[in-house]
Design an enzyme around this catalytic site. Structure first.
Site, PDB file in Angstrom:
ATOM      1  N   ASP A 106      41.354  78.216  45.469  1.00  0.00           N
ATOM      2  CA  ASP A 106      42.227  79.368  45.698  1.00  0.00           C
ATOM      3  C   ASP A 106      42.122  79.813  47.155  1.00  0.00           C
ATOM      4  O   ASP A 106      41.122  79.529  47.831  1.00  0.00           O
ATOM      5  CB  ASP A 106      41.799  80.548  44.810  1.00  0.00           C
ATOM      6  CG  ASP A 106      41.974  80.228  43.330  1.00  0.00           C
ATOM      7  OD1 ASP A 106      42.763  79.333  43.000  1.00  0.00           O
ATOM      8  OD2 ASP A 106      41.296  80.893  42.518  1.00  0.00           O
TER       9      ASP A 106
HETATM   10  N1  URA Z   1      38.149  78.420  39.825  1.00  0.00           N
HETATM   11  C1  URA Z   1      38.813  79.468  40.349  1.00  0.00           C
HETATM   12  O1  URA Z   1      39.042  80.455  39.690  1.00  0.00           O
HETATM   13  N2  URA Z   1      39.212  79.370  41.633  1.00  0.00           N
HETATM   14  C2  URA Z   1      38.962  78.318  42.420  1.00  0.00           C
HETATM   15  O2  URA Z   1      39.347  78.322  43.596  1.00  0.00           O
HETATM   16  C3  URA Z   1      38.257  77.238  41.872  1.00  0.00           C
HETATM   17  C4  URA Z   1      37.853  77.308  40.562  1.00  0.00           C
END
Ligand code: URA
Length: 235
Positions: A106
Site C-alpha cells: 500500500d
Molecule cells: N497488507 C496490507 O494491509 N497492506 C500492505 O501493504 C501489505 C499487506
C-alpha cells in the site's frame, strides 16, 4: 549463446526506449566491439560481444533484481499520472525497459519490495500455489490482547466474509506485532486486524520467503540483488 538485435540489447540494458536506442545507433553513440554500427538490427552475441553507449561499456544482464526499502507516500506501480511510483526512486543508471514491482505494498506501507524485469520470477513468487510467506511488523492503535495469536492461527474471517489461511502473530511489546502470512489479498494485514477490532497505524514488510530486508535498512534505500540472492524468496 544468445543473439539479440543491437537496438533491443541497448534498450534492455539502459533506460533508453527501443526508439531512443535506434536514434543513438544512428547518431553513432553505440559501439559494437569498438566499432560504429549503423544497422539497428545487427545481431549481438550477448556472451562474447561488447557494446558501449556514449563511451560507457554495457555489462549484459538478462534480468535485474533490486531490493527496495519502500518509503511511505509512493505507489507500487510502474506508472501513475498523479503519484510518485517506486520506479521513480531508482537511480537513473539502474532504470531499464520492462521493470516492475513484483507485488504491491500500500502507499503508506514501508519495507521490502522487489523490483525486477523477470516476469517468470515474479509470477512464481506471487503464485498462491507457492505459499511464499511474508513477514510484516504492524503497529496497532492499542496494545494487542494475547488472543490475537490464536485468532491468526485459526484463520481470520475478514469483514466481507473472506476466510484467510492460517497465519502467525507474535506480540513484540507495546503496540507492535509481527505477522507472517502466505497470501496477498488486498489490504490483507490491515483487514485482518480490523476484523479483530484494531487499526493498523503503521505497517512494514521485513521478509519475503527466505529473503529479509537488510539489517538496519531505512525506507528509501535500494540495492542490487544477485539472481541467487533474489531466489532466496523461494527458500
Ligand atoms: N497488507 C496490507 O494491509 N497492506 C500492505 O501493504 C501489505 C499487506
Amino acid at each position: 549463446m544468445m543473439k539479440e538485435r543491437l537496438d533491443k540489447y541497448v534498450s534492455s540494458q539502459t533506460a533508453l526506449s527501443r526508439k531512443e536506442a535506434q536514434k543513438a545507433i544512428k547518431e553513432k553513440r553505440v559501439l559494437l566491439n569498438g566499432t560504429v554500427v549503423r544497422a539497428a538490427d545487427t545481431k549481438v552475441d550477448t556472451e562474447c560481444d561488447s557494446v558501449s553507449l556514449d563511451g560507457q561499456p554495457l555489462t549484459y544482464q538478462e534480468y535485474v533484481y533490486y531490493m527496495m526499502d519502500k518509503p511511505g507516500g509512493v505507489v507500487s506501480a510502474t506508472k501513475d499520472s498523479q503519484e510518485r511510483t517506486v520506479l521513480d526512486l531508482l537511480p537513473p543508471e539502474w532504470r531499464r525497459d520492462g521493470l516492475f514491482p513484483a507485488g504491491r505494498l500500500d502507499k503508506d506501507t514501508t519495507g521490502l519490495l522487489l523490483i525486477t524485469d523477470d516476469g517468470e520470477f515474479a509470477h512464481r513468487m506471487l503464485s498462491p500455489k507457492k505459499h511464499v510467506q511474508k513477514r510484516y511488523i504492524a503497529t496497532l492503535d492499542r496494545e494487542p490482547d494475547d488472543s490475537i495469536v490464536a485468532a491468526f492461527e485459526a484463520g481470520i474471517v475478514l469483514g466481507d466474509g473472506t476466510v484467510c489461511k492460517s497465519g502467525q502473530a507474535e506480540i513484540l511489546g507495546g503496540c507492535r506485532v509481527a505477522v507472517v502470512i502466505s497470501e496477498g489479498k488486498y489490504h490483507q494485514v490491515k483487514r485482518m486486524f480490523a476484523a479483530l477490532g484494531y487499526h493498523v497505524e503503521a505497517l512494514r514488510r521485513v521478509r519475503i520467503g527466505g529473503l529479509a530486508l537488510d539489517e538496519g535498512s531505512k525506507p528509501g534505500e535500494v540495492r542490487v540483488l544477485t539472481a541467487e540472492e533474489a531466489a532466496a524468496v523461494f527458500d
